[in-house]
Design a protein around this motif. Sequence first.
Motif, PDB file in Angstrom:
ATOM      1  N   THR A 182       0.623  -1.780  -0.160  1.00 11.88           N
ATOM      2  CA  THR A 182      -0.157  -0.302  -0.095  1.00 11.88           C
ATOM      3  C   THR A 182       1.355   1.209   0.132  1.00 11.88           C
ATOM      4  O   THR A 182       2.037   1.435  -0.014  1.00 11.88           O
ATOM      5  CB  THR A 182      -1.077  -0.092   1.328  1.00 11.88           C
ATOM      6  OG1 THR A 182      -0.025   0.093   2.539  1.00 11.88           O
ATOM      7  CG2 THR A 182      -1.792  -0.807   1.126  1.00 11.88           C
ATOM      8  N   ARG A 183       0.038   1.907  -0.335  1.00 11.69           N
ATOM      9  CA  ARG A 183       0.848   3.905  -0.370  1.00 11.69           C
ATOM     10  C   ARG A 183       1.857   3.910   0.819  1.00 11.69           C
ATOM     11  O   ARG A 183       2.652   3.747   1.250  1.00 11.69           O
ATOM     12  CB  ARG A 183       0.168   4.331  -1.028  1.00 11.69           C
ATOM     13  CG  ARG A 183       0.637   6.081  -0.445  1.00 11.69           C
ATOM     14  CD  ARG A 183       1.633   6.171  -1.977  1.00 11.69           C
ATOM     15  NE  ARG A 183       1.998   7.827  -1.386  1.00 11.69           N
ATOM     16  CZ  ARG A 183       3.361   8.330  -2.193  1.00 11.69           C
ATOM     17  NH1 ARG A 183       3.441   6.829  -3.042  1.00 11.69           N
ATOM     18  NH2 ARG A 183       3.701   9.710  -2.017  1.00 11.69           N
TER      19      ARG A 183
ATOM     20  N   SER B  74       6.090  -1.929  12.023  1.00 18.26           N
ATOM     21  CA  SER B  74       5.114  -1.474  12.450  1.00 18.26           C
ATOM     22  C   SER B  74       4.125  -1.034  11.216  1.00 18.26           C
ATOM     23  O   SER B  74       2.705  -1.013  10.817  1.00 18.26           O
ATOM     24  CB  SER B  74       5.189  -0.108  12.366  1.00 18.26           C
ATOM     25  OG  SER B  74       5.102   1.161  11.896  1.00 18.26           O
ATOM     26  N   SER B  75       4.142  -1.488  10.331  1.00 21.65           N
ATOM     27  CA  SER B  75       3.434  -1.103   8.668  1.00 21.65           C
ATOM     28  C   SER B  75       3.509  -3.049   8.197  1.00 21.65           C
ATOM     29  O   SER B  75       3.357  -2.582   6.531  1.00 21.65           O
ATOM     30  CB  SER B  75       4.494  -0.587   7.845  1.00 21.65           C
ATOM     31  OG  SER B  75       6.071  -0.700   7.613  1.00 21.65           O
TER      32      SER B  75
ATOM     33  N   GLU C 105      -4.648  -4.062   2.720  1.00 15.66           N
ATOM     34  CA  GLU C 105      -4.775  -3.162   2.989  1.00 15.66           C
ATOM     35  C   GLU C 105      -4.331  -2.387   3.758  1.00 15.66           C
ATOM     36  O   GLU C 105      -5.205  -1.994   4.733  1.00 15.66           O
ATOM     37  CB  GLU C 105      -5.699  -2.687   2.822  1.00 15.66           C
ATOM     38  CG  GLU C 105      -6.846  -2.356   1.305  1.00 15.66           C
ATOM     39  CD  GLU C 105      -5.545  -1.581   0.480  1.00 15.66           C
ATOM     40  OE1 GLU C 105      -5.977  -0.511   0.393  1.00 15.66           O
ATOM     41  OE2 GLU C 105      -5.347  -2.200  -0.861  1.00 15.66           O
ATOM     42  N   VAL C 106      -3.181  -2.802   4.520  1.00 13.89           N
ATOM     43  CA  VAL C 106      -1.990  -2.230   5.417  1.00 13.89           C
ATOM     44  C   VAL C 106      -2.111  -0.834   5.459  1.00 13.89           C
ATOM     45  O   VAL C 106      -1.212  -0.299   4.259  1.00 13.89           O
ATOM     46  CB  VAL C 106      -1.281  -3.205   5.055  1.00 13.89           C
ATOM     47  CG1 VAL C 106      -0.809  -2.155   7.297  1.00 13.89           C
ATOM     48  CG2 VAL C 106      -0.783  -4.058   6.506  1.00 13.89           C
ATOM     49  N   THR C 107      -3.138   0.572   5.988  1.00 14.23           N
ATOM     50  CA  THR C 107      -3.347   1.559   5.918  1.00 14.23           C
ATOM     51  C   THR C 107      -2.832   2.224   7.184  1.00 14.23           C
ATOM     52  O   THR C 107      -2.530   3.578   7.084  1.00 14.23           O
ATOM     53  CB  THR C 107      -4.861   1.791   5.377  1.00 14.23           C
ATOM     54  OG1 THR C 107      -5.276   1.665   6.089  1.00 14.23           O
ATOM     55  CG2 THR C 107      -4.542   1.077   4.313  1.00 14.23           C
TER      56      THR C 107
END
Length: 138
Positions: A41-42, A100-101, A106-108
Amino acid sequence: MTIHLSPASQVIAGVVLLSVVTIEVGGWFLTKIARGAVPMTRFQKDFARAGHAHAGVLVTLGLICLVLADATALDGFAGYVARAGVPLAAILMSAGFFASSAGRGEVTRPNKLFAVVWLGALALAAGVVTLGIGLLTA
């Protein structure tokens, strides 16, 4: 002018320099992300860049801090904090951004491991404040 590193600084510098290889691997991984070979994701892309950038900048600053700490002749606990604070921050802050990411789908938003970034920020502050005071009072 010859610069002599203390034994503590010499060991930390050696470990830090060897860690540069992991930063290189991270850069290679970022090129895969940029080419779209790794689905992210971004938010995850932004955190990957932040983790990589913090590692590179803080490793460089950490090496400089070793030479400055030896110039102050800081020893004991203060010497340890002045020498190890910034390199420790490089590890903690970059690890915090990556961990943490992490995840698929869809990890946002960052997960609870973002707290590791703040631990790194504390290590950074402790290292530079201790070294700064040491330099001003040497």
